[in-house]
Design an enzyme around this catalytic site. Structure first.
Site, short mmCIF file in Angstrom:
data_model
loop_
_atom_site.label_atom_id
_atom_site.label_comp_id
_atom_site.label_asym_id
_atom_site.label_seq_id
_atom_site.Cartn_x
_atom_site.Cartn_y
_atom_site.Cartn_z
CE LYS A 34 49.90 10.64 34.44
NZ LYS A 34 49.30 11.01 35.73
NE ARG A 132 45.80 13.53 42.96
CZ ARG A 132 46.64 12.97 42.09
NH1 ARG A 132 47.87 13.42 41.97
NH2 ARG A 132 46.24 11.96 41.33
CE1 TYR A 254 81.13 27.03 36.60
CE2 TYR A 254 79.76 25.19 35.87
CZ TYR A 254 80.38 26.41 35.61
OH TYR A 254 80.26 26.99 34.38
CG MET A 302 73.22 24.27 30.94
SD MET A 302 73.04 25.95 30.32
CE MET A 302 72.63 26.84 31.82
#
Length: 354
Positions: A34, A132, A254, A302
């Site tokens: 998955k 669940r 940063y 990023m």
């Protein structure tokens, strides 16, 4: 070309599958693929998992991708179907369903003849305390015995909430599973994920469902993949694109969160949170250059990170391992305050895949 790369080692994946066979020699293996094979890429991973008995996925779209790639092993939808119209597609493509509530049972029975005619198993989910999905005791006993009387072949399925730890709920879950299995005998059983395969071999029963261990990451916080005799499958790397020499008192990145306390050499690596590399590190994080660990400094951006290469021979173009065989993904995750599963699954499509 920007060299942020994800490399998948198929031989390592095959090795890990063989470890499952060694640990659960009498059980059939449902390899969990998955979430794009835990971020590794379904197409690449299926080629190395050809010897598995079956596959497990979270939704119909994932199952159909496997069928479109030509694999004919049984596939189990671990959350079942989400609407009745999916049942028609399930039957046509020989896909097996987990059922965990009454509406799914109604949808299943509406397609009873074709489902049974295809010799598809019904995986009936026990809610033994995780709360669940699933039927609780004694409702599940009635469900399984009714389905059996109607001609369905059933698998009693359960998922451990704390297989990776010592927790009182473990004994409750095991006790309920065994109670239901006995009350519904004969019925096939499946309750072991990666951690449980190692921890409780007596519970492997008919089907085991390895996930994270296949990909060479550890299901245990206190055991490494080396302790478990597994091999990392993914190597995530990038290259040095710039070199800087800074003085004591100069800042990096940063927010100027890093201040050099001495002269140092730093390298800029072409990787960042845009690629899926985590940004927030409560603890000091490291990368590896030719097997040598070196620290990440300043904030992850990023597209770039800075690393300390003082005293390291690391010219432009040097490959930096972000995680893989030397810097384990579980160690990066621990520094990030998360688990290896998350880091593997959240990689973006931007890195080149090899």
């Amino acid at each position: 070309m920007r060299q942020a790369t994800v490399y998948i080692d198929r031989e390592a994946l095959q090795y890990n599958l063989n470890r499952v066979k060694q640990l659960a020699p009498t059980a059939q293996i449902v390899s969990m693929v998955k979430a794009n094979a835990y971020g590794h890429g379904v197409k690449d991973c299926l080629a190395a998992l050809g010897d598995t008995d079956a596959f497990g996925v979270a939704c119909l779209e994932e199952a159909l991708e496997i069928r479109e790639l030509g694999y004919q092993q049984p596939i189990t939808l671990i959350e079942g179907i989400f609407s009745e119209d999916e049942m028609q597609v399930v039957v046509e493509n020989n896909i097996e369903c987990v059922v965990h509530h009454q509406q799914q049972l109604d949808w299943l029975r509406a397609h009873k003849a074709r489902y049974i005619g295809k010799n598809l198993k019904v995986w009936v989910k026990l809610n033994s305390g995780m709360n669940r999905l699933g039927f609780k005791v004694p409702e599940i006993i009635e469900v399984i015995n009714s389905l059996k009387a109607e001609g369905f072949t059933c698998v009693l399925a359960m998922h451990f909430a704390n297989a990776d730890a010592d927790h009182p709920l473990n004994e409750q879950q095991k006790s309920q599973f065994l109670q239901v299995k006995q009350a519904c005998a004969p019925v096939m059983g499946s309750c072991c994920n990666s951690a449980a395969i190692y921890k409780w071999p007596e519970l492997n029963f008919d089907f085991v469902r390895p996930g994270i261990m296949l990909y060479g990451a550890s299901p245990f916080a206190d055991k490494s993949v080396h302790d478990l005799d597994l091999k990392p499958v993914m190597t995530f790397s990038a290259e040095i694109i710039a070199l800087n020499h800074i003085q004591a008192g100069e800042h990096v990145g940063y927010g100027s969160t890093f201040t050099a306390d001495k002269e140092m050499n730093l390298a800029i690596v072409s990787i960042g949170y845009g690629d899926g590399y985590p940004r927030a590190f409560p603890k000091q994080n490291y990368v590896s250059i030719k097997g040598q660990a070196t620290r990440v400094i300043g904030r992850v951006a990023m597209d770039m990170i800075a690393i300390d290469v003082t005293g390291i021979d690391a010219p432009l173009g040097t490959e930096v391992e972000l995680w893989g065989k030397d810097r384990l993904v579980d160690d990066v995750a621990e520094a990030n305050g998360t688990i290896g599963y998350e880091l593997l699954c959240r990689l973006s499509p931007r890195p080149i895949r090899k």
